[in-house]
Scaffold this motif. Structure first.
Motif, PDB file in Angstrom:
ATOM      1  N   UNK A  12       0.733  -1.210  -0.113  1.00 20.11           N
ATOM      2  CA  UNK A  12      -0.065   0.068  -0.152  1.00 20.11           C
ATOM      3  C   UNK A  12       0.818   1.295  -0.067  1.00 20.11           C
ATOM      4  N   UNK A  13       0.378   2.255  -0.519  1.00 14.82           N
ATOM      5  CA  UNK A  13       0.888   3.569  -0.822  1.00 14.82           C
ATOM      6  C   UNK A  13       0.423   4.377  -1.686  1.00 14.82           C
ATOM      7  N   UNK A  14       1.062   5.647  -1.776  1.00 18.66           N
ATOM      8  CA  UNK A  14       0.607   6.468  -2.733  1.00 18.66           C
ATOM      9  C   UNK A  14       1.045   6.257  -4.248  1.00 18.66           C
ATOM     10  N   UNK A  15       0.391   6.968  -4.949  1.00 19.95           N
ATOM     11  CA  UNK A  15       0.940   6.960  -6.648  1.00 19.95           C
ATOM     12  C   UNK A  15       2.294   7.562  -6.862  1.00 19.95           C
ATOM     13  N   UNK A  16       3.142   6.738  -7.493  1.00 19.75           N
ATOM     14  CA  UNK A  16       4.531   7.148  -7.762  1.00 19.75           C
ATOM     15  C   UNK A  16       5.434   7.207  -6.720  1.00 19.75           C
ATOM     16  N   UNK A  17       5.247   6.156  -5.698  1.00 20.02           N
ATOM     17  CA  UNK A  17       6.227   6.390  -4.426  1.00 20.02           C
ATOM     18  C   UNK A  17       7.155   5.232  -4.892  1.00 20.02           C
ATOM     19  N   UNK A  40      -3.951  -3.010 -10.214  1.00 19.83           N
ATOM     20  CA  UNK A  40      -3.570  -4.183  -9.497  1.00 19.83           C
ATOM     21  C   UNK A  40      -2.761  -5.268  -9.731  1.00 19.83           C
ATOM     22  N   UNK A  41      -1.585  -5.789  -9.605  1.00 20.86           N
ATOM     23  CA  UNK A  41      -0.989  -6.736 -10.079  1.00 20.86           C
ATOM     24  C   UNK A  41      -0.601  -7.738  -8.929  1.00 20.86           C
ATOM     25  N   UNK A  42      -0.535  -9.086  -9.321  1.00 23.58           N
ATOM     26  CA  UNK A  42      -0.327  -9.988  -8.230  1.00 23.58           C
ATOM     27  C   UNK A  42       0.731 -10.885  -8.756  1.00 23.58           C
ATOM     28  N   UNK A  63      -2.215   3.288  -5.877  1.00 22.84           N
ATOM     29  CA  UNK A  63      -1.735   4.288  -5.497  1.00 22.84           C
ATOM     30  C   UNK A  63      -3.053   5.527  -5.337  1.00 22.84           C
ATOM     31  N   UNK A  64      -4.055   5.365  -6.374  1.00 23.94           N
ATOM     32  CA  UNK A  64      -4.733   6.381  -6.318  1.00 23.94           C
ATOM     33  C   UNK A  64      -5.966   5.827  -5.599  1.00 23.94           C
ATOM     34  N   UNK A  65      -6.698   6.572  -5.290  1.00 28.22           N
ATOM     35  CA  UNK A  65      -8.169   6.495  -4.223  1.00 28.22           C
ATOM     36  C   UNK A  65      -9.253   6.355  -5.065  1.00 28.22           C
ATOM     37  N   UNK A  66      -9.122   6.107  -6.370  1.00 27.60           N
ATOM     38  CA  UNK A  66     -10.397   5.649  -7.145  1.00 27.60           C
ATOM     39  C   UNK A  66     -11.012   4.097  -7.227  1.00 27.60           C
ATOM     40  N   UNK A  67     -10.073   3.337  -6.421  1.00 24.54           N
ATOM     41  CA  UNK A  67     -10.891   2.053  -6.281  1.00 24.54           C
ATOM     42  C   UNK A  67     -10.889   1.710  -4.749  1.00 24.54           C
ATOM     43  N   UNK A  68     -11.825   2.281  -4.074  1.00 19.08           N
ATOM     44  CA  UNK A  68     -11.929   1.999  -2.636  1.00 19.08           C
ATOM     45  C   UNK A  68     -12.277   0.445  -2.430  1.00 19.08           C
ATOM     46  N   UNK A  69     -13.210  -0.091  -3.096  1.00 21.44           N
ATOM     47  CA  UNK A  69     -13.647  -1.523  -2.883  1.00 21.44           C
ATOM     48  C   UNK A  69     -12.454  -2.323  -3.006  1.00 21.44           C
ATOM     49  N   UNK A  70     -11.803  -2.046  -4.030  1.00 19.21           N
ATOM     50  CA  UNK A  70     -10.490  -3.213  -4.021  1.00 19.21           C
ATOM     51  C   UNK A  70      -9.559  -3.205  -3.120  1.00 19.21           C
ATOM     52  N   UNK A  76      -8.704  -6.880   3.610  1.00 15.86           N
ATOM     53  CA  UNK A  76      -9.578  -7.794   4.256  1.00 15.86           C
ATOM     54  C   UNK A  76      -8.692  -9.171   4.291  1.00 15.86           C
ATOM     55  N   UNK A  77      -8.020  -9.298   3.028  1.00  9.83           N
ATOM     56  CA  UNK A  77      -7.545 -10.746   2.571  1.00  9.83           C
ATOM     57  C   UNK A  77      -6.024 -10.867   3.115  1.00  9.83           C
ATOM     58  N   UNK A  78      -5.209  -9.793   3.415  1.00  8.22           N
ATOM     59  CA  UNK A  78      -3.892  -9.852   3.805  1.00  8.22           C
ATOM     60  C   UNK A  78      -3.404 -10.572   5.039  1.00  8.22           C
ATOM     61  N   UNK A  79      -2.297 -11.164   4.814  1.00  6.46           N
ATOM     62  CA  UNK A  79      -1.493 -11.607   6.065  1.00  6.46           C
ATOM     63  C   UNK A  79      -0.481 -10.646   6.567  1.00  6.46           C
TER      64      UNK A  79
END
Length: 274
Positions: A12-17, A40-42, A63-70, A76-79
């Protein structure tokens, strides 16, 4: 036989960091100076730790805030979490603070989750720095003292401390460094039956509390000559109301039944993540 575990690390983090740059430098030893927006890349990679093979899924988020659901789903699924900010941008440091607040709101177990905070772009000139190590350390170790957090500064461009960023998770994970029992590790993937049982156990009263409650009810019960009547009724009621863990065999049967219905109907399951 080699044990296998699968864990998910969310970045997680902002765009371009430099979130994607850190991941690609670590996984592929490559760096691309051209910026490309990530949706989103896996990435998946296996690591051998003793007799255990750990399959790590690294989820590089937008990094953008345009996908809050994702972002909510990834949290929720992170360890484990990797927060990335740029040492040359004060706003990026404020963004990871916001990301942490999202994790704290969504995850009750946030204090047990391994978290590494990486200050990227260490290769820039000293006069470009806006976030010092002292500033970051003050927030990490003063405001988050009881958490399993590590702070590292790195450079994805020059490949400085990139491997150390991911090695920090080995020290933060009780399972990987072998200091605690295998079943207590927060990175351990548990079945839904186990989670349901543990949540029910936490909600239930302890044996000491039950004995105190029973003794109080006996002392205040004038209707029972032996002092046992109300305690028996209350105890049986508690046994009936207490949630029971779901049977794993029932879960498997339901899962097979659902898959058979999907095959019979000809529907395609679009929810599988490879």
């Amino acid at each position: 036989m080699v044990d296998q575990e699968r864990i998910r690390l969310v970045v997680l983090g902002g765009a371009g960091v430099g979130k994607s740059a850190i991941c690609k430098q670590f996984l592929f030893n490559s760096f691309c100076p051209k910026y490309r927006t990530t949706v989103e890349d896996l990435y998946s990679k296996e690591f051998n730790v003793g007799s255990t093979t750990i399959k790590v899924d690294i989820l590089d988020t937008c990094g953008d805030q345009q996908f809050p659901a994702m972002r909510r789903l990834s949290i929720a699924t992170a360890h484990a979490f990797l927060f990335v900010y740029s040492i040359a941008c004060e706003q990026s440091f404020e963004i990871i603070k916001q990301n942490f607040e999202e994790v704290r709101e969504q995850r009750e177990d946030y204090q047990t989750l391994p978290i590494v905070i990486a200050g990227n772009k260490l290769d820039l000139a000293p006069d470009c720095r806006h976030i010092t190590v002292e500033d970051a350390s003050e927030w990490v170790y003063c405001e988050l003292p009881k958490m399993r957090v590590k702070l590292v500064e790195c450079s994805a461009k020059d490949n400085v401390n990139v491997r150390e960023v991911f090695k920090c998770f080995l020290g933060l994970s009780r399972f990987l460094n072998g200091t605690e029992d295998f079943s207590t590790c927060p990175l351990k993937r548990r079945s839904s039956a186990y989670v349901s049982h543990t949540k029910a156990s936490r909600r239930a009263e302890s044996p000491v509390a039950l004995s105190v409650t029973a003794a109080t009810s006996v002392a205040k019960s004038p209707a029972s000559p032996t002092g046992r009547g109300n305690h028996t009724v209350d105890q049986s009621k508690n046994d009936q109301d207490r949630p029971k863990p779901r049977s794993r065999s029932l879960i498997r049967r339901c899962s097979r039944k659902t898959k058979q219905q999907i095959r019979d109907s000809g529907a395609v399951d679009d929810c599988n993540v490879s």
